[in-house]
Design a protein around this motif. Structure first.
Motif, PDB file in Angstrom:
ATOM      1  N   GLY A 158       0.755  -1.247   0.000  1.00 60.34           N
ATOM      2  CA  GLY A 158       0.000   0.000   0.000  1.00 60.34           C
ATOM      3  C   GLY A 158       0.784   1.293   0.000  1.00 60.34           C
ATOM      4  O   GLY A 158       0.219   2.347  -0.311  1.00 60.34           O
ATOM      5  N   HIS A 159       2.092   1.275   0.346  1.00 61.74           N
ATOM      6  CA  HIS A 159       2.736   2.545   0.706  1.00 61.74           C
ATOM      7  C   HIS A 159       2.958   3.506  -0.460  1.00 61.74           C
ATOM      8  O   HIS A 159       3.225   4.697  -0.236  1.00 61.74           O
ATOM      9  CB  HIS A 159       4.034   2.280   1.475  1.00 61.74           C
ATOM     10  CG  HIS A 159       5.154   1.717   0.688  1.00 61.74           C
ATOM     11  ND1 HIS A 159       6.455   2.045   0.913  1.00 61.74           N
ATOM     12  CD2 HIS A 159       5.189   0.819  -0.342  1.00 61.74           C
ATOM     13  CE1 HIS A 159       7.242   1.405   0.069  1.00 61.74           C
ATOM     14  NE2 HIS A 159       6.487   0.643  -0.690  1.00 61.74           N
ATOM     15  N   HIS A 160       2.825   3.047  -1.703  1.00 61.58           N
ATOM     16  CA  HIS A 160       2.916   3.986  -2.827  1.00 61.58           C
ATOM     17  C   HIS A 160       1.559   4.582  -3.175  1.00 61.58           C
ATOM     18  O   HIS A 160       1.492   5.523  -3.978  1.00 61.58           O
ATOM     19  CB  HIS A 160       3.494   3.281  -4.066  1.00 61.58           C
ATOM     20  CG  HIS A 160       4.915   2.845  -3.894  1.00 61.58           C
ATOM     21  ND1 HIS A 160       5.944   3.708  -3.607  1.00 61.58           N
ATOM     22  CD2 HIS A 160       5.468   1.612  -3.917  1.00 61.58           C
ATOM     23  CE1 HIS A 160       7.076   3.041  -3.488  1.00 61.58           C
ATOM     24  NE2 HIS A 160       6.820   1.767  -3.665  1.00 61.58           N
ATOM     25  N   VAL A 195      10.288   0.922   6.208  1.00 60.51           N
ATOM     26  CA  VAL A 195      11.636   0.367   6.030  1.00 60.51           C
ATOM     27  C   VAL A 195      11.808  -0.260   4.649  1.00 60.51           C
ATOM     28  O   VAL A 195      12.865  -0.813   4.350  1.00 60.51           O
ATOM     29  CB  VAL A 195      11.971  -0.668   7.138  1.00 60.51           C
ATOM     30  CG1 VAL A 195      11.904  -0.021   8.522  1.00 60.51           C
ATOM     31  CG2 VAL A 195      11.065  -1.905   7.051  1.00 60.51           C
ATOM     32  N   ASP A 196      10.790  -0.172   3.816  1.00 62.53           N
ATOM     33  CA  ASP A 196      10.857  -0.688   2.444  1.00 62.53           C
ATOM     34  C   ASP A 196      11.983   0.018   1.673  1.00 62.53           C
ATOM     35  O   ASP A 196      12.313   1.166   1.961  1.00 62.53           O
ATOM     36  CB  ASP A 196       9.493  -0.414   1.769  1.00 62.53           C
ATOM     37  CG  ASP A 196       9.348  -1.096   0.421  1.00 62.53           C
ATOM     38  OD1 ASP A 196       8.643  -2.109   0.357  1.00 62.53           O
ATOM     39  OD2 ASP A 196       9.954  -0.604  -0.555  1.00 62.53           O
ATOM     40  N   PHE A 197      12.541  -0.681   0.671  1.00 62.95           N
ATOM     41  CA  PHE A 197      13.632  -0.067  -0.099  1.00 62.95           C
ATOM     42  C   PHE A 197      13.159   1.189  -0.819  1.00 62.95           C
ATOM     43  O   PHE A 197      13.929   2.129  -1.043  1.00 62.95           O
ATOM     44  CB  PHE A 197      14.193  -1.074  -1.118  1.00 62.95           C
ATOM     45  CG  PHE A 197      15.227  -0.470  -2.043  1.00 62.95           C
ATOM     46  CD1 PHE A 197      14.941  -0.248  -3.381  1.00 62.95           C
ATOM     47  CD2 PHE A 197      16.478  -0.093  -1.544  1.00 62.95           C
ATOM     48  CE1 PHE A 197      15.896   0.326  -4.230  1.00 62.95           C
ATOM     49  CE2 PHE A 197      17.435   0.479  -2.386  1.00 62.95           C
ATOM     50  CZ  PHE A 197      17.137   0.694  -3.731  1.00 62.95           C
ATOM     51  N   HIS A 198      11.888   1.230  -1.183  1.00 61.10           N
ATOM     52  CA  HIS A 198      11.338   2.348  -1.950  1.00 61.10           C
ATOM     53  C   HIS A 198      10.605   3.323  -1.038  1.00 61.10           C
ATOM     54  O   HIS A 198       9.904   2.905  -0.113  1.00 61.10           O
ATOM     55  CB  HIS A 198      10.372   1.820  -3.010  1.00 61.10           C
ATOM     56  CG  HIS A 198      10.971   0.795  -3.914  1.00 61.10           C
ATOM     57  ND1 HIS A 198      10.916  -0.563  -3.639  1.00 61.10           N
ATOM     58  CD2 HIS A 198      11.667   0.914  -5.072  1.00 61.10           C
ATOM     59  CE1 HIS A 198      11.540  -1.225  -4.605  1.00 61.10           C
ATOM     60  NE2 HIS A 198      12.013  -0.357  -5.478  1.00 61.10           N
ATOM     61  N   HIS A 199      10.742   4.602  -1.295  1.00 63.96           N
ATOM     62  CA  HIS A 199      10.092   5.636  -0.471  1.00 63.96           C
ATOM     63  C   HIS A 199       8.573   5.470  -0.473  1.00 63.96           C
ATOM     64  O   HIS A 199       7.987   5.243  -1.539  1.00 63.96           O
ATOM     65  CB  HIS A 199      10.459   7.020  -1.007  1.00 63.96           C
ATOM     66  CG  HIS A 199       9.759   8.132  -0.302  1.00 63.96           C
ATOM     67  ND1 HIS A 199       8.782   8.898  -0.899  1.00 63.96           N
ATOM     68  CD2 HIS A 199       9.883   8.579   0.970  1.00 63.96           C
ATOM     69  CE1 HIS A 199       8.334   9.796  -0.034  1.00 63.96           C
ATOM     70  NE2 HIS A 199       8.986   9.637   1.108  1.00 63.96           N
ATOM     71  N   GLU A 321       4.759  -4.779   3.034  1.00 65.55           N
ATOM     72  CA  GLU A 321       4.823  -3.914   1.846  1.00 65.55           C
ATOM     73  C   GLU A 321       5.552  -4.692   0.754  1.00 65.55           C
ATOM     74  O   GLU A 321       5.021  -5.707   0.288  1.00 65.55           O
ATOM     75  CB  GLU A 321       5.538  -2.573   2.168  1.00 65.55           C
ATOM     76  CG  GLU A 321       4.841  -1.723   3.236  1.00 65.55           C
ATOM     77  CD  GLU A 321       3.578  -1.005   2.748  1.00 65.55           C
ATOM     78  OE1 GLU A 321       3.208  -1.168   1.585  1.00 65.55           O
ATOM     79  OE2 GLU A 321       2.950  -0.302   3.578  1.00 65.55           O
ATOM     80  N   GLY A 322       6.774  -4.305   0.402  1.00 65.66           N
ATOM     81  CA  GLY A 322       7.469  -4.961  -0.699  1.00 65.66           C
ATOM     82  C   GLY A 322       8.336  -6.120  -0.264  1.00 65.66           C
ATOM     83  O   GLY A 322       8.358  -6.500   0.903  1.00 65.66           O
ATOM     84  N   GLY A 323       9.076  -6.658  -1.241  1.00 65.73           N
ATOM     85  CA  GLY A 323       9.922  -7.840  -1.025  1.00 65.73           C
ATOM     86  C   GLY A 323       9.694  -8.761  -2.203  1.00 65.73           C
ATOM     87  O   GLY A 323       8.619  -9.330  -2.317  1.00 65.73           O
TER      88      GLY A 323
HETATM   89 ZN   LIG Z   1       9.686  -1.532  -2.288  1.00 68.53          ZN
END
Ligand SMILES: [Zn+2]
Ligand SMILES: NCCCNCCCCCS
Length: 344
Positions: A158-160, A195-199, A321-323
Motif C-alpha cells: 500500500g505505501h505507494h 523500512v521498504d527499499f522504496h520511499h 509492503e514490498g519484497g
Molecule cells: Zn519496495
C-alpha cells in the motif's frame, strides 16, 4: 505474534508488468504471500486469523471518493471499451496539460489516477485491495485492543498509494488506513516507519500536512530509485505537518551498519514525538538479493532489525509492503517478526 491474512489476497492475478520495456510476469506475485504463510507456520510464529470485512468507510477516510469509484469500476470499463490486454495507462496529464480534469474515457482516467506504468489493473484487483486493507485493519484493531504486536500479511501492498493515486503495485494505502483507524480510536499520535527499499510516497502525501502521524522513511535515494519524484531529505512536512515527515534517502549499496545507524536516528525521532503506536511498513526488499532493489540486508540482519524495533517499546503493527526475492521472502519476514518477539 498474531498474523492477519485473507485468502482474497490471491484475487489479484495480474499477468503483466511493464519492466525494462517489455511485459513480464509481475514481481508482486501471489506466491509471495504463500511463502510467507508457509514460513510463519513452519516457524510457529502464532495464530493466523482472517479479518472482518470493514467496508469502504475506512478507505474513504484517507482516499478520494472518485478515486475509489474509479478503482472499483476500472476493469469493467476497460473491457467495455474493447481493450484486449490488462489495464495499463499510456498517457498522463503531463506538464502544461490540464492536470485538474478527469477525462471520460477509461484510458484518460487511468493516466489521471496512475502514478506509474508498471502496475496493471485486471480482474480481482479491486477485491484483493479491499481484502488487503481489511487485513491491515484487523491487525491494528487487535493491537489497539490488546497492546500486543501483530502482523498484517497485506497483499497488494500500500505505501505507494496516495490520496487519489495507485502505482508501485499499490492501490489502497494499508498503513494510512490503519493509522487513521488508530487515531479515530483515541491514539493522539501514530508513527509510521517505512523500512521498504522504496520511499513511501503515498503515505507521505496523505499525512504531509498533519501532525498526528509522524511519517519516517529510510529508502533508496530517489535521485536514482523509484519513485524518483518524492522522498528527498528536504521534504519535512507542510503547515501543521512541518517536522512530522522525515526522509532518510540512502545510496545504493548502503551497508547494514549505516542503515541501522540511520534507524537509530529515526527511532529517536519517534520517541521524541511521543508516538503512542508504531506501524511498520515492512518491505523486505532491502534484502541483498532483491531483484529490483539495491540494499544489502542478509536474512540474519532482519532478525536484528526486529529485535531493535522491539526496544522502541511501543505497541507495534507490522504491515507487509514490498519484497520480491520470492524464495527468501518467507524467512526474511519471519526473521523480523521472531526477532521482534525476542527483543521484547
Ligand atoms: Zn519496495
Ligand atoms: N519494474 C521494476 C521497476 C520498479 N518499479 C516499481 C517498484 C515498486 C516497489 C514497490 S515496494
Amino acid at each position: 505474534m498474531l498474523t492477519f491474512y485473507s485468502a482474497d489476497s490471491r484475487l489479484r492475478q495480474a499477468r503483466t508488468e511493464l519492466h525494462d520495456g517489455t511485459l513480464v510476469a509481475p514481481f508482486e506475485c501471489p506466491e509471495r504471500v504463500d511463502l510467507v504463510l508457509k514460513q510463519l507456520r513452519l516457524s510457529g510464529l502464532g495464530e493466523i486469523r482472517a479479518p472482518s470485512a470493514y467496508g469502504l468507510a475506512p478507505v474513504l477516510a484517507v482516499h478520494d471518493k472518485d478515486y475509489v469509484t474509479f478503482l472499483a469500476n476500472c476493469w469493467e470499463a476497460w473491457l467495455a471499451a474493447g481493450h484486449e490486454g490488462e489495464a495499463i495507462p499510456n498517457i498522463w496529464p503531463a506538464r502544461r496539460m490540464r492536470g485538474d480534469h478527469i477525462p471520460h474515457a477509461i484510458s484518460g482516467q487511468l493516466g489521471y489516477y496512475a502514478l506509474a506504468a508498471e502496475t496493471s489493473i485486471s480482474a480481482g484487483t479491486f477485491e484483493a485491495a479491499m481484502a488487503s486493507k481489511d487485513v491491515a485493519l484487523g491487525a491494528v484493531e487487535y493491537t489497539l485492543q490488546t497492546g500486543e504486536p501483530s502482523f498484517g500479511l497485506c497483499r497488494p501492498p500500500g505505501h505507494h498509494a496516495a490520496y487519489d493515486q495507485f502505482g508501485g503495485y499499490c492501490f489502497f494505502n494499508n498503513a494510512a488506513i490503519a493509522a487513521q483507524r488508530a487515531l479515530e480510536s483515541g491514539k493522539r499520535r501514530v508513527a509510521i516507519l517505512d523500512v521498504d527499499f522504496h520511499h513511501g510516497n503515498g503515505t507521505q502525501q496523505i499525512f504531509y500536512r498533519r501532525d498526528d502521524v509522524l511519517f519516517i522513511s529510510l529508502h533508496g535515494d530517489p535521485e536514482v530509485t523509484f519513485p524518483y519524484y518524492l522522498g528527498y531529505a528536504d521534504e519535512g512536512g507542510e503547515g501543521k505537518g512541518e517536522g512530522f515527515n522525515i526522509n532518510y534517502p540512502l545510496p545504493h549499496g548502503t551497508s547494514v551498519a549505516t542503515w541501522m545507524a540511520t534507524l537509530e536516528q529515526a527511532l529517536a525521532k519517534i520517541q521524541a514525538a511521543g508516538c503512542e503506536l508504531l506501524i511498520v511498513s515492512l518491505g523486505v526488499d532491502i534484502f541483498e538479493n532483491d531483484p529490483i532493489s539495491a540494499f544489502t540486508f542478509t536474512s540474519e540482519d532482519f532478525t536484528n532489525l526486529g529485535q531493535r524495533l522491539a526496544q522502541a517499546g511501543l505497541p507495534s503493527v507490522f504491515l507487509m509492503e514490498g519484497g520480491y526475492a520470492v524464495d527468501e521472502i518467507g524467512v526474511n519476514v519471519s526473521n523480523v517478526l521472531h526477532g521482534f518477539e525476542q527483543g521484547v
